[in-house]
Scaffold this motif. Structure first.
Motif, PDB file in Angstrom:
ATOM      1  N   ALA A   9      -0.386 -13.645   1.186  1.00 31.34           N
ATOM      2  CA  ALA A   9      -0.571 -12.353   0.524  1.00 31.34           C
ATOM      3  C   ALA A   9      -1.673 -11.553   1.205  1.00 31.34           C
ATOM      4  O   ALA A   9      -1.550 -10.332   1.380  1.00 31.34           O
ATOM      5  N   TYR A  10      -2.740 -12.217   1.616  1.00 32.95           N
ATOM      6  CA  TYR A  10      -3.830 -11.535   2.320  1.00 32.95           C
ATOM      7  C   TYR A  10      -3.340 -10.953   3.637  1.00 32.95           C
ATOM      8  O   TYR A  10      -3.625  -9.796   3.961  1.00 32.95           O
ATOM      9  N   VAL A  11      -2.607 -11.743   4.405  1.00 34.46           N
ATOM     10  CA  VAL A  11      -2.096 -11.270   5.691  1.00 34.46           C
ATOM     11  C   VAL A  11      -1.140 -10.090   5.484  1.00 34.46           C
ATOM     12  O   VAL A  11      -1.219  -9.081   6.193  1.00 34.46           O
ATOM     13  N   ALA A  12      -0.249 -10.182   4.519  1.00 31.56           N
ATOM     14  CA  ALA A  12       0.692  -9.094   4.261  1.00 31.56           C
ATOM     15  C   ALA A  12      -0.044  -7.838   3.800  1.00 31.56           C
ATOM     16  O   ALA A  12       0.318  -6.716   4.194  1.00 31.56           O
ATOM     17  N   LEU A  13      -1.069  -7.991   2.991  1.00 29.24           N
ATOM     18  CA  LEU A  13      -1.857  -6.844   2.539  1.00 29.24           C
ATOM     19  C   LEU A  13      -2.587  -6.186   3.703  1.00 29.24           C
ATOM     20  O   LEU A  13      -2.641  -4.952   3.799  1.00 29.24           O
ATOM     21  N   MET A  14      -3.125  -6.995   4.612  1.00 28.75           N
ATOM     22  CA  MET A  14      -3.796  -6.436   5.791  1.00 28.75           C
ATOM     23  C   MET A  14      -2.802  -5.716   6.705  1.00 28.75           C
ATOM     24  O   MET A  14      -3.119  -4.671   7.284  1.00 28.75           O
ATOM     25  N   MET A  15      -1.599  -6.260   6.826  1.00 28.34           N
ATOM     26  CA  MET A  15      -0.568  -5.582   7.620  1.00 28.34           C
ATOM     27  C   MET A  15      -0.206  -4.237   6.997  1.00 28.34           C
ATOM     28  O   MET A  15      -0.062  -3.234   7.706  1.00 28.34           O
ATOM     29  N   ALA A  16      -0.079  -4.200   5.682  1.00 29.93           N
ATOM     30  CA  ALA A  16       0.249  -2.953   4.998  1.00 29.93           C
ATOM     31  C   ALA A  16      -0.893  -1.947   5.126  1.00 29.93           C
ATOM     32  O   ALA A  16      -0.651  -0.748   5.327  1.00 29.93           O
ATOM     33  N   ALA A  18      -3.048  -1.770   7.607  1.00 32.08           N
ATOM     34  CA  ALA A  18      -3.033  -1.294   8.988  1.00 32.08           C
ATOM     35  C   ALA A  18      -1.927  -0.263   9.180  1.00 32.08           C
ATOM     36  O   ALA A  18      -2.118   0.735   9.893  1.00 32.08           O
ATOM     37  N   GLU A  19      -0.787  -0.501   8.544  1.00 34.82           N
ATOM     38  CA  GLU A  19       0.319   0.457   8.638  1.00 34.82           C
ATOM     39  C   GLU A  19      -0.061   1.785   7.988  1.00 34.82           C
ATOM     40  O   GLU A  19       0.214   2.856   8.520  1.00 34.82           O
ATOM     41  N   ALA A  20      -0.698   1.733   6.835  1.00 33.40           N
ATOM     42  CA  ALA A  20      -1.045   2.958   6.110  1.00 33.40           C
ATOM     43  C   ALA A  20      -2.147   3.743   6.821  1.00 33.40           C
ATOM     44  O   ALA A  20      -2.134   4.978   6.810  1.00 33.40           O
ATOM     45  N   LEU A  21      -3.096   3.061   7.445  1.00 30.30           N
ATOM     46  CA  LEU A  21      -4.231   3.734   8.073  1.00 30.30           C
ATOM     47  C   LEU A  21      -3.999   4.091   9.530  1.00 30.30           C
ATOM     48  O   LEU A  21      -4.836   4.761  10.130  1.00 30.30           O
ATOM     49  N   SER A  22      -2.897   3.652  10.074  1.00 29.56           N
ATOM     50  CA  SER A  22      -2.572   3.966  11.472  1.00 29.56           C
ATOM     51  C   SER A  22      -2.217   5.445  11.600  1.00 29.56           C
ATOM     52  O   SER A  22      -1.631   6.028  10.686  1.00 29.56           O
ATOM     53  N   PRO A  23      -2.536   6.072  12.744  1.00 28.43           N
ATOM     54  CA  PRO A  23      -2.170   7.489  12.917  1.00 28.43           C
ATOM     55  C   PRO A  23      -0.656   7.722  12.889  1.00 28.43           C
ATOM     56  O   PRO A  23      -0.203   8.769  12.440  1.00 28.43           O
ATOM     57  N   GLN A  24       0.126   6.761  13.344  1.00 29.35           N
ATOM     58  CA  GLN A  24       1.579   6.907  13.321  1.00 29.35           C
ATOM     59  C   GLN A  24       2.194   6.323  12.051  1.00 29.35           C
ATOM     60  O   GLN A  24       3.386   6.468  11.815  1.00 29.35           O
TER      61      GLN A  24
END
Length: 88
Positions: A9-16, A18-24
């Protein structure tokens, strides 16, 4: 079992995140990432790992039902009826 789930869950939350805060990236993409990499696999994993416990509880309930269905009268007063009181 729970340690693996918490780590995943921690890894998936960090992936999400990173996706939300990424410029693209987008928030919708983060939600999809969280669902597809986090929630759905975790539910499947917890269901599979919980199978032995479910079997054990089912067997215990069945054995308790068999013990109760022995044809013996229940102990104590009959099904919610108060004992009759004698007057002097």
């Amino acid at each position: 079992m729970y340690l693996v789930a918490i780590a995943w869950a921690y890894v998936a939350l960090m992936m999400a995140a990173a996706e939300a805060l990424s410029p693209q990236g987008t928030v919708f993409g983060a939600l999809v990432t969280l669902m597809l990499y986090g929630v759905l696999p975790l539910r499947l994993l917890m269901y599979i790992l919980g199978t032995p416990g479910r079997k054990r509880r089912r067997r215990a309930a069945e054995s308790a039902a068999e013990a109760d269905a022995g044809g013996h009268a229940p102990a104590g007063p009959a099904q919610g009826l108060a004992p009759e009181r004698e007057e002097a």
